[in-house]
Design an enzyme around this catalytic site. Structure first.
Site, PDB file in Angstrom:
ATOM      1  N   ASP A 130      10.381   6.548  -3.876  1.00  9.43           N
ATOM      2  CA  ASP A 130      11.444   5.690  -4.382  1.00  9.43           C
ATOM      3  C   ASP A 130      12.199   6.451  -5.472  1.00  9.43           C
ATOM      4  OD1 ASP A 130      12.934   3.393  -4.500  1.00  9.43           O
ATOM      5  OD2 ASP A 130      11.603   2.376  -5.898  1.00  9.43           O
ATOM      6  N   HIS A 163      22.549   1.080 -12.601  1.00  6.42           N
ATOM      7  CA  HIS A 163      21.201   0.497 -12.737  1.00  6.42           C
ATOM      8  C   HIS A 163      20.420   1.182 -13.852  1.00  6.42           C
ATOM      9  CE1 HIS A 163      17.282  -1.133 -11.810  1.00  6.42           C
ATOM     10  NE2 HIS A 163      16.814   0.072 -11.559  1.00  6.42           N
ATOM     11  N   GLU A 178      14.436  -5.521  -5.916  1.00  2.99           N
ATOM     12  CA  GLU A 178      15.368  -4.407  -6.086  1.00  2.99           C
ATOM     13  C   GLU A 178      16.042  -4.182  -4.745  1.00  2.99           C
ATOM     14  OE1 GLU A 178      13.430  -0.996  -7.971  1.00  2.99           O
ATOM     15  OE2 GLU A 178      13.735  -1.976  -9.912  1.00  2.99           O
ATOM     16  N   GLU A 186      17.793  -2.070  -2.251  1.00  2.00           N
ATOM     17  CA  GLU A 186      17.878  -0.621  -2.086  1.00  2.00           C
ATOM     18  C   GLU A 186      18.250  -0.277  -0.644  1.00  2.00           C
ATOM     19  OE1 GLU A 186      14.611   1.600  -3.597  1.00  2.00           O
ATOM     20  OE2 GLU A 186      14.220   0.220  -5.264  1.00  2.00           O
ATOM     21  N   ASP A 240      12.472  -3.519  -2.889  1.00  2.00           N
ATOM     22  CA  ASP A 240      11.349  -2.977  -3.659  1.00  2.00           C
ATOM     23  C   ASP A 240      10.895  -4.061  -4.649  1.00  2.00           C
ATOM     24  OD1 ASP A 240       9.587  -1.278  -4.979  1.00  2.00           O
ATOM     25  OD2 ASP A 240      11.146  -0.487  -6.291  1.00  2.00           O
ATOM     26  N   ARG A 254       7.771  -7.057 -13.126  1.00  2.50           N
ATOM     27  CA  ARG A 254       8.257  -6.352 -14.318  1.00  2.50           C
ATOM     28  C   ARG A 254       7.256  -6.379 -15.468  1.00  2.50           C
ATOM     29  NH1 ARG A 254      12.027  -3.331 -12.029  1.00  2.50           N
ATOM     30  NH2 ARG A 254      13.602  -4.587 -10.983  1.00  2.50           N
ATOM     31  N   GLN A 260       4.525  -3.875 -14.614  1.00  2.00           N
ATOM     32  CA  GLN A 260       5.119  -2.531 -14.713  1.00  2.00           C
ATOM     33  C   GLN A 260       5.292  -2.083 -16.170  1.00  2.00           C
ATOM     34  OE1 GLN A 260       8.927  -2.442 -12.719  1.00  2.00           O
ATOM     35  NE2 GLN A 260       9.407  -0.358 -13.372  1.00  2.00           N
ATOM     36  N   LYS A 304       4.636  -2.303  -8.462  1.00  2.00           N
ATOM     37  CA  LYS A 304       5.460  -2.060  -7.277  1.00  2.00           C
ATOM     38  C   LYS A 304       4.644  -2.060  -5.984  1.00  2.00           C
ATOM     39  CE  LYS A 304       9.325  -0.568  -9.470  1.00  2.00           C
ATOM     40  NZ  LYS A 304      10.702  -0.991  -9.146  1.00  2.00           N
ATOM     41  N   THR A 313       6.660  -3.770  -0.260  1.00  2.00           N
ATOM     42  CA  THR A 313       8.019  -3.241  -0.145  1.00  2.00           C
ATOM     43  C   THR A 313       8.514  -3.668   1.236  1.00  2.00           C
ATOM     44  OG1 THR A 313       7.403  -1.306  -1.467  1.00  2.00           O
ATOM     45  CG2 THR A 313       9.436  -1.147  -0.181  1.00  2.00           C
ATOM     46  N   GLU A 344      18.498  -7.174 -14.128  1.00  2.00           N
ATOM     47  CA  GLU A 344      19.854  -6.914 -14.629  1.00  2.00           C
ATOM     48  C   GLU A 344      20.703  -8.182 -14.600  1.00  2.00           C
ATOM     49  OE1 GLU A 344      19.559  -3.554 -11.754  1.00  2.00           O
ATOM     50  OE2 GLU A 344      21.297  -2.865 -12.897  1.00  2.00           O
TER      51      GLU A 344
END
Lengths: 428, 428
Positions: free
Chosen positions: B144, B151, B217, B219, B251, B255, B258, B271, B275, B376
């Site tokens: 990844d 971002h 996420e 992606e 993904d 948080r 992480q 993570k 996925t 975000e």
């Protein structure tokens, strides 16, 4: 493949006929020439994959300086698990789970320890000197941990001399990350010095070129056999239900590449060019006599990480550089146990696959001579050490590194096989 | 498996007989009912793996709302590559390389675009509504990246408001790390909220429990077909020799887990629980009309990372939460191109395997409505946004997330398939 009887004729003269028949109730003694009392006696019996010249890879078990060719031996004995040895990889056997692992081990001790089995089994013994050894299993996911308190403290002191050596999370969880499964190679594979980006501390911009701080990390790897489902947590107590055995492991590292790339997402190209593992996978069953208590954990970990007595392993490691032993890291000094690594890796519900490999991180003990990386042995390159009369820091082209692992077995010490690699110069 | 003729009878009545025969020299128009002018016209033709009830998975190509069952279609036409479609995964076809990919695509356009082929091909068309879709390929290694300037800048501003948002290495290399290949799942798979360790900023010690900051996420993933050898560098110019196509990718990220675990070795359990990828792999050939110049790179990257014109892709992404579009990230805004990711990933000699998957990292554009993560969109949870009249920050149990991807094709827009997932509550 060479016909089976042909191979029998090649080998039959090389096996001793003097091994004694065991007395009833005594521990069995193997009739395999030279194996009794060696590092690869009946209390060891690691598994691997070998091939004879111009033949396909086959699954085998090491005994002394011979490999037992498992497919014909098991088929000839009509072993229930015989079909698990037909592929040129250990994965089907690993997937079968702990009852099968125990059954096959008991059968091996019987056939290799009973003189009466000899005439049937001997044809399936191949001298180690005649075979090539291969990666013993197909690696699914590869995770590398950071479980040595001494290693983590040394790294902290080297890179952040004015700060607390251990980061805040270190004593609360076994820190780990995923590595590249596709570049796990078997012992003996040459390792080419990687190229990449690195930036000198006093430079404004990075440069590209061969790594100038190529290093080793002496580690122990754990091989998952039985898978788990997505969403399932594997508790510490289920360690031996899922993990089949261990390999020696050298996590080759380009320190300059790593230093520039690793913030904030961790090591990537500094590690992904090669990871070497031993050709032999030693089953946990062979390490029962090596189990020891952990050195102690403070603070007590969260409940999902708790383990009982004897969660550690007393495995001695030798790091040899160009024929000279430069360090003897003791695995018994590791802070986090493999059962804790496994429980942590799955606490979020991540599934296990057969062939998953997770490694301990660099094994370093508290003494200077017990450090498992050149980074620590040379204290970041600032304190060279001497090998064969020359001052050394990081790896030079042509260097040969051998990691050797031994542990207490049921009869004496057992060998876990070596991890050997020579450094090739960077590609032009 | 249901007999082939049986399936023909089930399906033959559902295919239109009104598609026109193309005029000589005109672009072909498909005779498949409803496909012409749709997001899955002849200029798209993504590959996937499907199954009919109680049957084994099979390789297929999507056209309109049908799947072409490739094994019988290719065998019936005596296509040279027919044997590549016999497994229930795309990997053998992926491994065959770009000449085969082009040959098969040309054959597909011919048989699906020529009325004269219709009677032969129609029996191999299956309505999408009748099939289950599976993970389209066996994932080898999963990497990844972190390629969006917006971002990376947003994350920097959220977590380090008083510092320079971008870290020093970010503009010099595409930052990346390895993820867990074994937990890559196909669109539609439910995702269970992970448990794990997390520590509140003002707490002394961590706690254990379900993640409270579960995120997505949005992606784009790239699928490697042709492998490379250990020690070989794959230059940016060889991108299309090795990469077969793209998938949509979510993904999923915890948080809070992480944030506590990721220093110094990067994201791990935050993570690795899941996925999600789209069920369809869109070949690069279908994205030729989507190629655009990169937004511009300053400073100019090191030579091994340089690319020419049109190294980017103009792919529009929609992030839908519980039926409402909450963001529209533009892939064209990405700083680092996929060819640069590939060259960087192999600059150290790391080999590629068929089935390697590498992803772009969160796609975020410069506008508020173009952010590809809830982190975000809610600015670290501090600025809730509104979905269906309710204030939202991170994911709640029962939330359904759908990522949709479209791009300019040769005829009109093409669809890259969606990535769908619903959040299940944490295990008890």
């Amino acid at each position: 493949m060479r016909p089976f009887l042909d191979r029998v004729c090649v080998r039959v003269g090389r096996v001793s006929t003097t091994a004694p028949t065991p007395a009833p109730g005594a521990r069995p003694t193997t009739w395999v020439d030279g194996a009794a009392g060696s590092l690869f006696d009946l209390d060891n019996l690691p598994y691997g994959v070998f091939s004879l010249p111009d033949e396909d890879p086959r699954v085998g078990v090491r005994v002394g300086d011979f490999v037992l060719d498992l497919a014909p031996a098991a088929a000839g004995d009509m072993l229930e698990a015989a079909h698990l040895f037909e592929a040129g990889t250990l994965n089907p056997f690993l997937a079968a789970g702990p009852r099968t692992w125990a059954d096959v081990r008991a059968w091996l001790v019987e056939i290799l320890g009973s003189e009466s089995e000899r005439s049937l089994v001997e044809p399936a013994l191949v001298p180690l000197a005649e075979v090539a050894l291969h990666l013993p299993f197909e690696v699914a996911d590869y995770v590398d941990f950071y479980c040595s308190l001494d290693h983590a403290s040394n790294v902290g002191r080297i890179f952040r001399p004015d700060a607390e050596p251990l980061l805040p999370n270190w004593r609360h969880l076994p820190v780990g990350y995923h590595g590249r499964a596709g570049t796990v190679v078997v012992s003996g594979t040459e390792v080419r010095r990687p190229r990449g980006q690195r930036k000198a501390p006093d430079a404004d911009t990075p440069t590209y070129g061969p790594s100038t701080r190529l290093d080793i990390e002496a580690e122990l790897g754990f091989v998952v056999g039985r898978p788990s489902a997505l969403g399932e947590q594997v508790p510490t107590g289920a360690f031996a239900e899922h993990v089949f055995g261990v390999v020696g492991l050298n996590d080759w590292s380009a320190r300059d590449v790593q230093a520039w790339e690793y913030v904030p997402l961790g090591p990537f190209l500094g590690k992904s060019f090669a990871t070497s593992v031993s050709a032999w996978v030693t089953p946990l069953a062979a390490l029962e006599h090596a189990r020891v208590d952990l050195p102690g954990q403070d603070p007590e970990p969260l409940e999902y990480l708790r383990v009982g007595d004897r969660a550690g392993y007393d495995i001695a490691v030798e790091v040899e550089l160009n024929g000279e032993v430069v360090a003897t890291p003791p695995y018994s000094s590791m802070y986090w146990s493999p059962a804790q690594m496994l429980a942590h890796m799955t606490v979020n519900g991540a599934s296990l696959r057969t062939g998953d490999l997770f490694a301990s991180g660099t094994i370093s003990g508290p003494e200077r001579g017990q450090r498992g990386s050149l980074l620590e042995l040379s204290w970041g390159g600032r304190e060279p050490f001497t090998v064969a009369g020359a001052e050394r820091t990081f790896l030079e082209d042509g260097d040969e590194v051998v990691l050797r692992y031994t542990a207490p077995g049921a009869y004496g010490r057992i060998g876990l096989g070596e991890v050997r690699g020579t450094v090739l110069p960077a590609a032009r």
